[in-house]
Write a protein that holds these residues in place. Structure first.
Motif, PDB file in Angstrom:
ATOM      1  N   ASN A  93     -21.053 -32.533   8.511  1.00 54.45           N
ATOM      2  CA  ASN A  93     -22.388 -32.781   7.983  1.00 54.45           C
ATOM      3  C   ASN A  93     -23.331 -31.619   8.337  1.00 54.45           C
ATOM      4  OD1 ASN A  93     -24.453 -34.110   6.733  1.00 54.45           O
ATOM      5  ND2 ASN A  93     -24.766 -35.608   8.352  1.00 54.45           N
ATOM      6  N   ASP A  97      -8.105 -40.180   8.235  1.00 51.32           N
ATOM      7  CA  ASP A  97      -9.521 -40.582   8.259  1.00 51.32           C
ATOM      8  C   ASP A  97      -9.689 -42.078   8.057  1.00 51.32           C
ATOM      9  OD1 ASP A  97     -10.797 -37.951   8.282  1.00 51.32           O
ATOM     10  OD2 ASP A  97     -10.020 -37.735   6.255  1.00 51.32           O
ATOM     11  N   SER A 105     -12.223 -44.169   5.963  1.00 52.39           N
ATOM     12  CA  SER A 105     -13.082 -43.758   4.849  1.00 52.39           C
ATOM     13  C   SER A 105     -14.563 -43.916   5.170  1.00 52.39           C
ATOM     14  CB  SER A 105     -12.714 -44.514   3.576  1.00 52.39           C
ATOM     15  OG  SER A 105     -12.783 -45.902   3.777  1.00 52.39           O
ATOM     16  N   GLY A 106     -14.940 -44.964   5.871  1.00 52.81           N
ATOM     17  CA  GLY A 106     -16.348 -45.145   6.220  1.00 52.81           C
ATOM     18  C   GLY A 106     -16.856 -44.064   7.153  1.00 52.81           C
ATOM     19  N   ARG A 107     -16.008 -43.629   8.076  1.00 57.37           N
ATOM     20  CA  ARG A 107     -16.397 -42.551   8.995  1.00 57.37           C
ATOM     21  C   ARG A 107     -16.475 -41.229   8.225  1.00 57.37           C
ATOM     22  NH1 ARG A 107     -19.041 -43.874  12.917  1.00 57.37           N
ATOM     23  NH2 ARG A 107     -18.096 -42.903  14.697  1.00 57.37           N
ATOM     24  N   ALA A 108     -15.534 -41.000   7.301  1.00 53.23           N
ATOM     25  CA  ALA A 108     -15.544 -39.765   6.518  1.00 53.23           C
ATOM     26  C   ALA A 108     -16.819 -39.665   5.693  1.00 53.23           C
ATOM     27  CB  ALA A 108     -14.313 -39.704   5.620  1.00 53.23           C
ATOM     28  N   ALA A 109     -17.318 -40.791   5.209  1.00 48.60           N
ATOM     29  CA  ALA A 109     -18.546 -40.786   4.411  1.00 48.60           C
ATOM     30  C   ALA A 109     -19.749 -40.333   5.236  1.00 48.60           C
ATOM     31  CB  ALA A 109     -18.794 -42.174   3.830  1.00 48.60           C
ATOM     32  N   SER A 110     -19.674 -40.468   6.554  1.00 45.24           N
ATOM     33  CA  SER A 110     -20.772 -40.024   7.416  1.00 45.24           C
ATOM     34  C   SER A 110     -20.629 -38.555   7.810  1.00 45.24           C
ATOM     35  CB  SER A 110     -20.834 -40.890   8.681  1.00 45.24           C
ATOM     36  OG  SER A 110     -19.725 -40.610   9.523  1.00 45.24           O
ATOM     37  N   LYS A 161     -14.748 -35.964   9.951  1.00 44.57           N
ATOM     38  CA  LYS A 161     -13.448 -35.667   9.373  1.00 44.57           C
ATOM     39  C   LYS A 161     -12.382 -35.678  10.464  1.00 44.57           C
ATOM     40  CE  LYS A 161     -10.356 -34.064   6.497  1.00 44.57           C
ATOM     41  NZ  LYS A 161      -9.602 -35.079   5.813  1.00 44.57           N
TER      42      LYS A 161
END
Length: 167
Positions: free
Chosen positions: A99, A67, A69-74, A77
């Motif tokens: 999400n 991942d 990390s910035g994309r995972a926060a949205s 995965k």
């Protein structure tokens, strides 16, 4: 170590590090995509890779997809991936959109148009050229499975998931 990279498409972006000491190389989307909640997609990178060969016959080079990390926060995965050394085809990144909260709330509370609106709002856009995952290159030792009648005794033994928290 060198990583040989072949551009399979003119607009493919070669893997790169954001800073010189970053462990992972960013992988970039070749196409504009939208990942709806719960959807699984293969993201094309337009590149093929070939790591330098390891120094001994008891080792291999593996490329691991992780991942951002910035994309995972949205909610996006990366489904992980092990790219074995002999594979030289196009590098694909499998992603899913986790999400689901807004969609589940809409399903529980309202009309169908609310669900569609929640699906749209919870969708993750991946534009062309956006870093979608990162690539880690590692040397691994090759193990040969050997069947035995018993394994050595350890403190943990056969206690499984979560048991190390209770030792």
């Amino acid at each position: 170590m060198q990583l040989r990279v072949r551009r399979l498409h003119d607009r493919a972006i070669l893997p790169s590090r954001h800073t010189p000491r970053d462990a992972g190389l960013d992988l970039f989307a070749l196409d504009d995509l939208v990942v709806r909640p719960g959807e699984i997609l293969k993201v094309r990178t337009g590149i093929a890779i070939q790591p330098a060969s390891p120094p001994s016959g008891s080792e291999a080079i593996v490329s691991l997809v992780w991942d951002k990390s910035g994309r995972a926060a949205s909610g996006l995965k990366t489904m992980g991936g092990v790219i074995d050394e002999p594979y030289t085809g196009e590098l694909l990144v499998v992603v899913t959109n986790l999400n689901l909260g807004p969609v589940l709330r809409a399903l529980a509370s309202g009309p169908q148009e609310g669900v569609e609106r929640a699906m749209e709002e919870a969708s993750v856009r991946i534009p062309y050229g956006k870093a979608v995952a990162q690539l880690l290159i590692q040397s691994v030792r090759l193990a040969e499975p050997v069947e035995v009648a018993e394994l050595d005794q350890t403190d943990r033994g056969d206690r499984g998931f979560g048991s190390s928290d209770r030792l």
